[in-house]
Design an enzyme around this catalytic site. Structure first.
Site, PDB file in Angstrom:
ATOM      1  N   ASP A 104       4.276 -34.087  -8.183  1.00  0.00           N
ATOM      2  CA  ASP A 104       3.268 -33.197  -8.859  1.00  0.00           C
ATOM      3  C   ASP A 104       2.757 -32.359  -7.885  1.00  0.00           C
ATOM      4  OD1 ASP A 104       2.108 -32.616 -11.486  1.00  0.00           O
ATOM      5  OD2 ASP A 104       0.430 -33.173 -10.430  1.00  0.00           O
ATOM      6  N   HIS A 295       7.608 -36.987 -16.778  1.00  0.00           N
ATOM      7  CA  HIS A 295       6.620 -36.481 -15.549  1.00  0.00           C
ATOM      8  C   HIS A 295       6.294 -37.833 -14.603  1.00  0.00           C
ATOM      9  CE1 HIS A 295       4.338 -34.039 -13.180  1.00  0.00           C
ATOM     10  NE2 HIS A 295       3.229 -34.863 -13.498  1.00  0.00           N
TER      11      HIS A 295
END
Length: 319
Positions: A104, A295
């Site tokens: 991320d 994610h």
């Protein structure tokens, strides 16, 4: 397996970071950078495996997060500053280079480190986050096209807005953020509202544990940390997107060091197709895609991620 190690406070670049260290001090250094809204704790399921394989594992809470110093102004979170935090950390620990690993926002930072501090980055691993070329327009233009004015990154530009709606609802926040991902083949039909994170969170009333990919004890760790640190530090990273884009004008984005890209097929913000740019930018790159993964890769498929990273590391950077 090595337990999640206790933190050590280390001075770097004018601040102190809370850093978790594991593995032999003379092992090949690995620097693991987390994303938002996570912490060094995000690598809990990787640290022991990598340390037990003989690597020196260095895992900070980034500036603005957790136990690290959290300056309040957005100018303290520019890309040059974030990269200098990490190279200064290597200096403090006596390491000339490390393999930089990022997920991320941590991925964004490590790819920028590979451009701005090439001599310090022996190799790079992107988890979900690919190395991208510099776009022709500021990133906020693309986010607006993708999600309209309610795209979460655009709402994060408003001082105090996100902090106000997240603060005091830390437990709900992590239950909301860490929900199971939609199937990869459904993602395209969920735009633009899937990007409207603050707007959706304001209506959030909870979800079943079976629909959350991180367990309650681990979410408690996050929530307790954010009750202490607040949200403003990490959100300031988003407030520098356009400034960082401006800064990188004229910087050579081509990378020569060994690179590994691990994508997750159901990550709506960082789908595997974004890594399609990387062969033109990275001289030496390998690709993997974890299927059925959203994610939160380090939590959703830790064993698969660990195996992919270890296979590459042991071939390219033996401990």
């Amino acid at each position: 397996m090595t337990d999640f190690p206790a933190p050590t406070r280390i001075k770097t670049n004018g601040i102190e970071l809370s850093v978790h260290l594991a593995g032999p001090e003379d092992g090949q250094p690995l620097l693991l950078a987390h994303g938002w809204p996570e912490l060094a704790y995000s690598w809990k399921n990787q640290i022991g495996v990598l340390a037990d394989a003989g690597y020196r594992v260095i895992v900070p809470d980034l500036r603005g997060f957790g136990g690290s110093d959290c300056p309040t102004d957005k100018a303290s979170y520019t890309m040059d500053t974030l990269v200098a935090d990490l190279t200064g950390l290597l200096d403090a620990l006596g390491h000339e280079t490390a393999v930089f690993v990022g997920h991320d926002w941590g991925g964004i930072i490590i790819w920028h480190a590979a451009m701005l501090a090439k001599a310090r980055v022996a190799g790079a691993i992107g988890v979900n986050t690919p190395h991208l070329p510099r776009g022709s327009e500021p990133p906020t233009h693309a986010f607006r096209e993708m999600g309209g004015d309610d795209h979460y990154i655009l709402r994060f530009q408003e001082p105090g807005y996100a902090e106000q709606i997240f603060t005091g609802r830390e437990d709900d926040f992590f239950a909301f953020m860490m929900g199971k991902p939609p199937a990869a083949d459904r993602l395209d039909g969920l735009y633009p509202h899937i990007t409207h994170i603050p707007k959706m969170f304001e209506r959030f009333t909870g979800r079943d544990e079976a629909d959350i990919v991180v367990g309650p004890e681990d979410r408690d760790y996050y929530a307790d940390a954010y009750r202490k640190s607040g949200f403003y530090g990490g959100i300031n990273l988003y407030r520098n997107f356009d400034a960082n884009w401006e800064r990188m004008g004229g910087v050579d984005h081509r990378l020569a060091m060994p690179c590994l890209m691990v994508s997750a097929d159901a990550d709506f913000m960082l789908p595997p197709k974004l890594a399609g740019w990387m062969p033109a930018l990275c001289k030496d790159v390998e690709f993997n895609v974890i299927e059925g993964c959203g994610h939160w890769t380090m939590w959703e498929h830790p064993e698969q991620l660990n195996a992919i990273m270890l296979d590459w590391l042991q071939r390219r950077f033996p401990a």
